[in-house]
Design a protein around this motif. Sequence first.
Motif, PDB file in Angstrom:
ATOM      1  N   ALA A 375     -27.910  48.508 -21.135  1.00  0.00           N
ATOM      2  CA  ALA A 375     -29.368  48.403 -21.163  1.00  0.00           C
ATOM      3  C   ALA A 375     -29.920  48.990 -19.877  1.00  0.00           C
ATOM      4  CB  ALA A 375     -29.794  46.948 -21.306  1.00  0.00           C
ATOM      5  N   THR A 376     -31.025  49.734 -20.027  1.00  0.00           N
ATOM      6  CA  THR A 376     -31.646  50.417 -18.893  1.00  0.00           C
ATOM      7  C   THR A 376     -33.120  50.040 -18.835  1.00  0.00           C
ATOM      8  OG1 THR A 376     -30.155  52.304 -19.092  1.00  0.00           O
ATOM      9  CG2 THR A 376     -32.178  52.657 -17.878  1.00  0.00           C
ATOM     10  N   ALA A 377     -33.599  49.771 -17.637  1.00  0.00           N
ATOM     11  CA  ALA A 377     -35.026  49.521 -17.428  1.00  0.00           C
ATOM     12  C   ALA A 377     -35.431  50.225 -16.143  1.00  0.00           C
ATOM     13  CB  ALA A 377     -35.313  48.031 -17.338  1.00  0.00           C
ATOM     14  N   GLY A 378     -36.552  50.976 -16.222  1.00  0.00           N
ATOM     15  CA  GLY A 378     -36.931  51.724 -15.039  1.00  0.00           C
ATOM     16  C   GLY A 378     -38.408  52.027 -14.963  1.00  0.00           C
ATOM     17  N   PHE A 379     -38.810  52.467 -13.799  1.00  0.00           N
ATOM     18  CA  PHE A 379     -40.164  52.901 -13.497  1.00  0.00           C
ATOM     19  C   PHE A 379     -40.253  54.380 -13.823  1.00  0.00           C
ATOM     20  CE2 PHE A 379     -42.973  54.804 -10.256  1.00  0.00           C
ATOM     21  CZ  PHE A 379     -44.162  54.171 -10.575  1.00  0.00           C
ATOM     22  N   MET A 380     -41.401  54.828 -14.376  1.00  0.00           N
ATOM     23  CA  MET A 380     -41.510  56.206 -14.839  1.00  0.00           C
ATOM     24  C   MET A 380     -42.697  56.910 -14.193  1.00  0.00           C
ATOM     25  SD  MET A 380     -41.366  57.613 -18.716  1.00  0.00           S
ATOM     26  CE  MET A 380     -41.185  59.345 -19.072  1.00  0.00           C
ATOM     27  N   PRO A 588     -36.553  56.537 -12.259  1.00  0.00           N
ATOM     28  CA  PRO A 588     -35.528  55.776 -11.537  1.00  0.00           C
ATOM     29  C   PRO A 588     -35.332  54.439 -12.259  1.00  0.00           C
ATOM     30  CG  PRO A 588     -37.298  56.524 -10.069  1.00  0.00           C
ATOM     31  CD  PRO A 588     -37.778  56.697 -11.475  1.00  0.00           C
ATOM     32  N   ALA A 589     -34.078  54.040 -12.465  1.00  0.00           N
ATOM     33  CA  ALA A 589     -33.833  52.866 -13.306  1.00  0.00           C
ATOM     34  C   ALA A 589     -32.594  52.106 -12.838  1.00  0.00           C
ATOM     35  CB  ALA A 589     -33.671  53.290 -14.768  1.00  0.00           C
ATOM     36  N   VAL A 590     -32.421  50.934 -13.428  1.00  0.00           N
ATOM     37  CA  VAL A 590     -31.226  50.109 -13.232  1.00  0.00           C
ATOM     38  C   VAL A 590     -30.540  49.977 -14.586  1.00  0.00           C
ATOM     39  CG1 VAL A 590     -30.356  47.838 -12.601  1.00  0.00           C
ATOM     40  CG2 VAL A 590     -32.214  48.859 -11.294  1.00  0.00           C
ATOM     41  N   ASN A 591     -29.216  50.123 -14.577  1.00  0.00           N
ATOM     42  CA  ASN A 591     -28.450  50.069 -15.823  1.00  0.00           C
ATOM     43  C   ASN A 591     -27.402  48.969 -15.738  1.00  0.00           C
ATOM     44  OD1 ASN A 591     -25.801  51.036 -17.378  1.00  0.00           O
ATOM     45  ND2 ASN A 591     -27.569  51.887 -18.444  1.00  0.00           N
ATOM     46  N   LEU A 592     -27.333  48.154 -16.765  1.00  0.00           N
ATOM     47  CA  LEU A 592     -26.310  47.113 -16.862  1.00  0.00           C
ATOM     48  C   LEU A 592     -25.469  47.404 -18.095  1.00  0.00           C
ATOM     49  CD1 LEU A 592     -25.203  44.428 -15.718  1.00  0.00           C
ATOM     50  CD2 LEU A 592     -26.750  43.247 -17.291  1.00  0.00           C
ATOM     51  N   ARG A 593     -24.156  47.535 -17.889  1.00  0.00           N
ATOM     52  CA  ARG A 593     -23.259  47.947 -18.970  1.00  0.00           C
ATOM     53  C   ARG A 593     -22.211  46.869 -19.239  1.00  0.00           C
ATOM     54  NH1 ARG A 593     -19.496  53.171 -20.168  1.00  0.00           N
ATOM     55  NH2 ARG A 593     -17.512  52.240 -19.640  1.00  0.00           N
ATOM     56  N   TYR A 594     -21.906  46.693 -20.521  1.00  0.00           N
ATOM     57  CA  TYR A 594     -20.852  45.759 -20.942  1.00  0.00           C
ATOM     58  C   TYR A 594     -19.825  46.516 -21.773  1.00  0.00           C
ATOM     59  CZ  TYR A 594     -18.485  41.719 -22.940  1.00  0.00           C
ATOM     60  OH  TYR A 594     -17.529  40.793 -23.314  1.00  0.00           O
TER      61      TYR A 594
END
Length: 596
Positions: A375-380, A588-594
Amino acid sequence: MPITLRSAASSLVVLLVLLLGATFALAQPEAEDAPAPEPAASEGSDITDDGPPPVTAETKELAKVHFKRGLKLLREEAWSPALAEFLQSRELFPTRVATNNAGIALRKLQRYDEALDMFETLLRDFEVPDDEREAAQIQIADLRSLVGTIDIVGAEPGASIVVSSIDRGQYPPVKPIRVPAGTHVVRIVKDGFEPFESRIDVAGGAIASIEAEMAKLTDSGDLRVVERGGKKLDVVVDGVIMGQSPWQGKVGVGDHMVLLRGPGKLGSQPARASVKSAEMTTLTLVAEELESQLRIDPTPPGATVAVDGVDLGNGVWLGRLKAGAHKVEARAEGFLSSEQSVTLKPGQRETLAIELERDEDAPMWRKPSKWTLDATAGFMVLPTFGGDVADACSGDCTAAPGVGAVAQVVGAYELGSGLGFGLELGYMLAAQDVTGRSAQLVPNGLSDGNQGTADDSLRMQGFLAGANIGYHLGEDYPVAFRLGAGILVGQMRDERSGTFATRMGDAYSAFPVATFSTVTYFYADPSIRAGFKLGEHWELTGMVQAFLLVGISRPSFDTNIEVAAAGDGIGTYPEESSMGAFVVGIAPAVNLRYTF
């Protein structure tokens, strides 16, 4: 780890001791130390019968010749042949200086456990001057940090222990099994039981334990080994002395390495014995003088080595061979096999280091395929929405960059190579305000519009759906690249107000009105990310993602929206696009991977 003053000083002392020890040894080429003192005879013993045989002048002179050769080789830093000469000198007539020099050569060859034994022998068996004693004691203390101990539990009593091709006696061992820090192959053998073999990593100054559960031999055959001339020699099977020739016993089904070992240099070269279930295999060997010695050090440590087509086992091998040319092979799973030729001279002791090259195509290096979800969430940031609205901004007009946010969920199937294929879903939201741009409002029934300025507040939102291909590398600190492509479907809201002038020149304000239009764009979203592993399955990374939007259905202001135009009645805005045909955004974003 920070270097303290105390640790630096300690290292300097050890280095000085090594230099002093070598210098002292090199400075005494003619030294002939007294042999090791004989132990005092206990009451009732017969010294004449049990003591060592007297050393003749010829033997001493020959020992001196070997010592001088070793000294010359030591000056040339030819550590392996120098060691061979010092060991031969000690075998003929042990002296203090030959023992010290052998210890130095062993340490240079990184045979730390043997070097430790040699320096301990120096202090135990010889009268050593105080300065040499102190140097040897520092050597011993330092070497003990480079030598570990193997502790074996659970083996069958009386089983033979072989560590890196060196016979270490029977189980339970009467003294600790000391080895250089590193990886070793431990083999434990006893008649009637399946051989036990294990690789073990031993740290310096530490004890590594092995639980050796030996299963009873269920499928075996009989092996008989004889010496053609009827000589009585030790029969060595797979590195373990089984008895004297002629010997017969039960061994496991398969190939075994067999050789004869007698006093001095007498013995036979390794031979293969293929044993079949419930059958007798007879192997006849010829004992002869084996004048040369070969040590094979493979990397990786557990590689299988062979000489002249005969498998010698896994790991280090040390043994006697006939002088002349020999073919040495090494192989290990996941590595490319190596074949070398070595020519041994009479009396030569050679060490052959073989480093195998990793086979990158081997299955063992291929990581297993897996499913991933991230999942990725970021500012655009979008420099501009483009279109007629933003393009008309000039002069006193102001247009701030578009800003917003983006979120995505990606499910992928990743191959062991790191190449992955996936599907992605997401949501994008962006806004831009354009203030004071030139515009017109066209009253109904008039051909000329009222000129003025307009303010537009643009709000775009939409859903993303597409597919991607990516490449992921690294474990603890992963780096990943991904390229996705798909369709953005959404809506544009354009809220517009402005100030205009009628045909008579009277200024008036147009009240805000809003229109909604469909947004359909093709998108590509290349990205790069890097971060670190949180646990066995989780990974957190920082990410930079670009969005390249190509218009399929571009939004525009609804020309049916009516606006009061003061004295000119009711008017409408002309058709103007709210987004350009090509729009670029950076997120620019943050990604959390499983990883499943």
